[in-house]
Design a protein around this motif. Structure first.
Motif, PDB file in Angstrom:
ATOM      1  N   SER A 182       0.707  -1.231   0.197  1.00 28.41           N
ATOM      2  CA  SER A 182      -0.015  -0.187  -0.004  1.00 28.41           C
ATOM      3  C   SER A 182       0.685   1.330  -0.041  1.00 28.41           C
ATOM      4  O   SER A 182       1.690   1.519   1.036  1.00 28.41           O
ATOM      5  CB  SER A 182      -0.927   0.000   1.371  1.00 28.41           C
ATOM      6  OG  SER A 182      -1.581   0.944   1.203  1.00 28.41           O
ATOM      7  N   PHE A 206      -0.259   0.299  -3.788  1.00 30.02           N
ATOM      8  CA  PHE A 206       0.271  -0.881  -4.895  1.00 30.02           C
ATOM      9  C   PHE A 206       0.819  -0.254  -6.169  1.00 30.02           C
ATOM     10  O   PHE A 206       0.611   0.787  -6.551  1.00 30.02           O
ATOM     11  CB  PHE A 206      -1.150  -1.624  -5.099  1.00 30.02           C
ATOM     12  CG  PHE A 206      -0.887  -2.627  -6.635  1.00 30.02           C
ATOM     13  CD1 PHE A 206      -0.092  -3.920  -6.213  1.00 30.02           C
ATOM     14  CD2 PHE A 206      -1.125  -2.260  -7.799  1.00 30.02           C
ATOM     15  CE1 PHE A 206       0.016  -4.796  -7.177  1.00 30.02           C
ATOM     16  CE2 PHE A 206      -0.605  -3.136  -8.937  1.00 30.02           C
ATOM     17  CZ  PHE A 206      -0.120  -4.569  -8.595  1.00 30.02           C
ATOM     18  N   HIS A 236      -3.093  -4.447 -11.098  1.00 35.64           N
ATOM     19  CA  HIS A 236      -3.874  -4.186  -9.964  1.00 35.64           C
ATOM     20  C   HIS A 236      -3.891  -5.390  -9.319  1.00 35.64           C
ATOM     21  O   HIS A 236      -3.991  -6.556  -9.798  1.00 35.64           O
ATOM     22  CB  HIS A 236      -5.293  -3.616 -10.473  1.00 35.64           C
ATOM     23  CG  HIS A 236      -6.049  -3.175  -9.072  1.00 35.64           C
ATOM     24  ND1 HIS A 236      -6.623  -4.144  -8.586  1.00 35.64           N
ATOM     25  CD2 HIS A 236      -6.240  -2.156  -8.535  1.00 35.64           C
ATOM     26  CE1 HIS A 236      -7.159  -3.401  -7.371  1.00 35.64           C
ATOM     27  NE2 HIS A 236      -6.950  -2.075  -7.491  1.00 35.64           N
ATOM     28  N   PRO A 237      -3.897  -5.208  -7.951  1.00 30.61           N
ATOM     29  CA  PRO A 237      -3.875  -6.787  -7.363  1.00 30.61           C
ATOM     30  C   PRO A 237      -5.129  -7.682  -7.398  1.00 30.61           C
ATOM     31  O   PRO A 237      -5.108  -8.965  -7.377  1.00 30.61           O
ATOM     32  CB  PRO A 237      -3.923  -6.279  -5.886  1.00 30.61           C
ATOM     33  CG  PRO A 237      -3.728  -4.919  -5.559  1.00 30.61           C
ATOM     34  CD  PRO A 237      -3.921  -4.302  -7.011  1.00 30.61           C
TER      35      PRO A 237
END
Length: 80
Positions: free
Chosen positions: A13, A15, A32-33
């Motif tokens: 955080s 990301f 993106h995760p």
């Protein structure tokens, strides 16, 4: 490479998108995760493409490099 290293990148955080490199294959972008899933035993990772229609399974021990990107499809300046 190991699953814990990738999990740390996915949970960071903020990301930072990254590109995964494997021998003999084109690089795979993780924008993106939510686009990546690590299999329960940490041997493989599923990465969805940005179009959401295609996906790629990656063998985690074969990953040779993970490279951060500043925008999808572009490498961060100064990265090797």
């Amino acid at each position: 490479m190991n699953a814990e290293t990738i999990k740390d990148l996915l949970e960071a955080s903020p990301f930072v998108p990254f590109t995964v490199h494997l021998p003999g294959r084109p690089p795979v972008l993780v924008p993106h995760p939510d686009f990546a899933f690590i299999a329960p035993f940490g041997r493989a990772m599923l990465v969805y493409r940005e179009d959401g229609l295609r996906s790629t399974w990656l063998d985690i021990p074969l990953i040779t490099q993970i490279e951060p990107v500043d925008k999808p499809g572009r490498r961060k300046k100064g990265s090797t």
